[in-house]
Scaffold this motif. Sequence first.
Motif, PDB file in Angstrom:
ATOM      1  N   LYS A 196      82.077 -25.106 -37.079  1.00  0.00           N
ATOM      2  CA  LYS A 196      82.041 -26.427 -36.450  1.00  0.00           C
ATOM      3  C   LYS A 196      82.640 -26.307 -35.054  1.00  0.00           C
ATOM      4  N   ILE A 197      82.000 -26.958 -34.083  1.00  0.00           N
ATOM      5  CA  ILE A 197      82.436 -26.880 -32.689  1.00  0.00           C
ATOM      6  C   ILE A 197      82.697 -28.275 -32.142  1.00  0.00           C
ATOM      7  N   ASP A 198      83.818 -28.428 -31.454  1.00  0.00           N
ATOM      8  CA  ASP A 198      84.159 -29.660 -30.747  1.00  0.00           C
ATOM      9  C   ASP A 198      83.697 -29.498 -29.296  1.00  0.00           C
ATOM     10  N   HIS A 199      82.807 -30.400 -28.861  1.00  0.00           N
ATOM     11  CA  HIS A 199      82.254 -30.322 -27.512  1.00  0.00           C
ATOM     12  C   HIS A 199      82.891 -31.328 -26.557  1.00  0.00           C
ATOM     13  N   GLY A 200      83.920 -32.047 -27.020  1.00  0.00           N
ATOM     14  CA  GLY A 200      84.561 -33.053 -26.195  1.00  0.00           C
ATOM     15  C   GLY A 200      83.856 -34.393 -26.296  1.00  0.00           C
ATOM     16  N   TYR A 221      71.778 -27.610 -39.648  1.00  0.00           N
ATOM     17  CA  TYR A 221      72.424 -27.955 -38.376  1.00  0.00           C
ATOM     18  C   TYR A 221      72.645 -29.460 -38.296  1.00  0.00           C
ATOM     19  N   GLU A 222      73.770 -29.854 -37.709  1.00  0.00           N
ATOM     20  CA  GLU A 222      74.091 -31.273 -37.533  1.00  0.00           C
ATOM     21  C   GLU A 222      74.729 -31.504 -36.169  1.00  0.00           C
ATOM     22  N   GLN A 223      74.490 -32.699 -35.628  1.00  0.00           N
ATOM     23  CA  GLN A 223      75.231 -33.202 -34.473  1.00  0.00           C
ATOM     24  C   GLN A 223      75.952 -34.467 -34.905  1.00  0.00           C
ATOM     25  N   ARG A 224      77.196 -34.613 -34.421  1.00  0.00           N
ATOM     26  CA  ARG A 224      78.037 -35.739 -34.830  1.00  0.00           C
ATOM     27  C   ARG A 224      78.777 -36.329 -33.648  1.00  0.00           C
ATOM     28  N   THR A 225      79.075 -37.619 -33.755  1.00  0.00           N
ATOM     29  CA  THR A 225      80.043 -38.250 -32.870  1.00  0.00           C
ATOM     30  C   THR A 225      81.174 -38.741 -33.761  1.00  0.00           C
ATOM     31  N   GLY A 226      82.361 -38.157 -33.585  1.00  0.00           N
ATOM     32  CA  GLY A 226      83.435 -38.464 -34.513  1.00  0.00           C
ATOM     33  C   GLY A 226      83.059 -37.968 -35.890  1.00  0.00           C
ATOM     34  N   TRP A 227      83.156 -38.858 -36.876  1.00  0.00           N
ATOM     35  CA  TRP A 227      82.807 -38.479 -38.250  1.00  0.00           C
ATOM     36  C   TRP A 227      81.390 -38.909 -38.627  1.00  0.00           C
ATOM     37  N   GLY A 231      81.694 -39.799 -25.500  1.00  0.00           N
ATOM     38  CA  GLY A 231      81.427 -39.524 -24.099  1.00  0.00           C
ATOM     39  C   GLY A 231      79.961 -39.192 -23.898  1.00  0.00           C
ATOM     40  N   PRO A 232      79.590 -38.795 -22.699  1.00  0.00           N
ATOM     41  CA  PRO A 232      78.184 -38.438 -22.435  1.00  0.00           C
ATOM     42  C   PRO A 232      77.716 -37.336 -23.381  1.00  0.00           C
TER      43      PRO A 232
END
Length: 213
Positions: free
Chosen positions: A126-130, A174-180, A45-46
């Motif tokens: 770990k956080i899920d941001h939608g 620190y990391e940012q991810r989309t899915g895996w 998503g966005p």
Amino acid sequence: MTTYQSQRSRPRRRRRTLLIVLLLGAAAIVITAGIVVVPQLLPPGPRPNFQLPVTCGETWQLGTYPGHGEFDVDMFPLDGKPTWGRPVLASAAGTVTQAGINGSLGGRNPQNPEGPRGKGGGYWVKIDHGGTWETQYLHMLEPPMVEVGQHVEQGDQLGKVGSTGNSGAAHLHYEQRTGWTKVETWFDGEPSGITDDATEYTVRRKSNNCAKR
């Protein structure tokens, strides 16, 4: 029905019961896998308006080095004050999906900064941001200040900067991810520029994580 026929039918009933149990178990596994896997394969998503996961107004060095891992970011403060114990903040609102120990802790702390290394990420969150977006915060000093399932707002404190796990010095990984999939980190609407670990690379960024959004 004779006793002999009754005895013969029992194994058949047991086999049918076992088959039904196995089929139900297989169906449950397929359903669970679909619930867990399919959302991760959907287009993201966005992008949330991620902010630096540190105190408002502070300037930190973001960097990587050969062998560190593509898109992985290590963060160090630049104001000369001790790194140990600084607040680690949520980059954006979301739900905590992991909060505990990744690997092993080791023995590094402010009293023994050269102690034995652990393995993995040490204390982490770990956080899920939608929209399949996730962030990860590793090597924290103490057990996380949040729990799995807890909703956090941007700027909420997750823990403190430390050097648990496989860490050479106090810092925030620190990391940012989309899915895996790990992706380039963005902060306050701008890319960090950290995209690979072929060479050492650093950049300075000032935190605009100033208010819960």
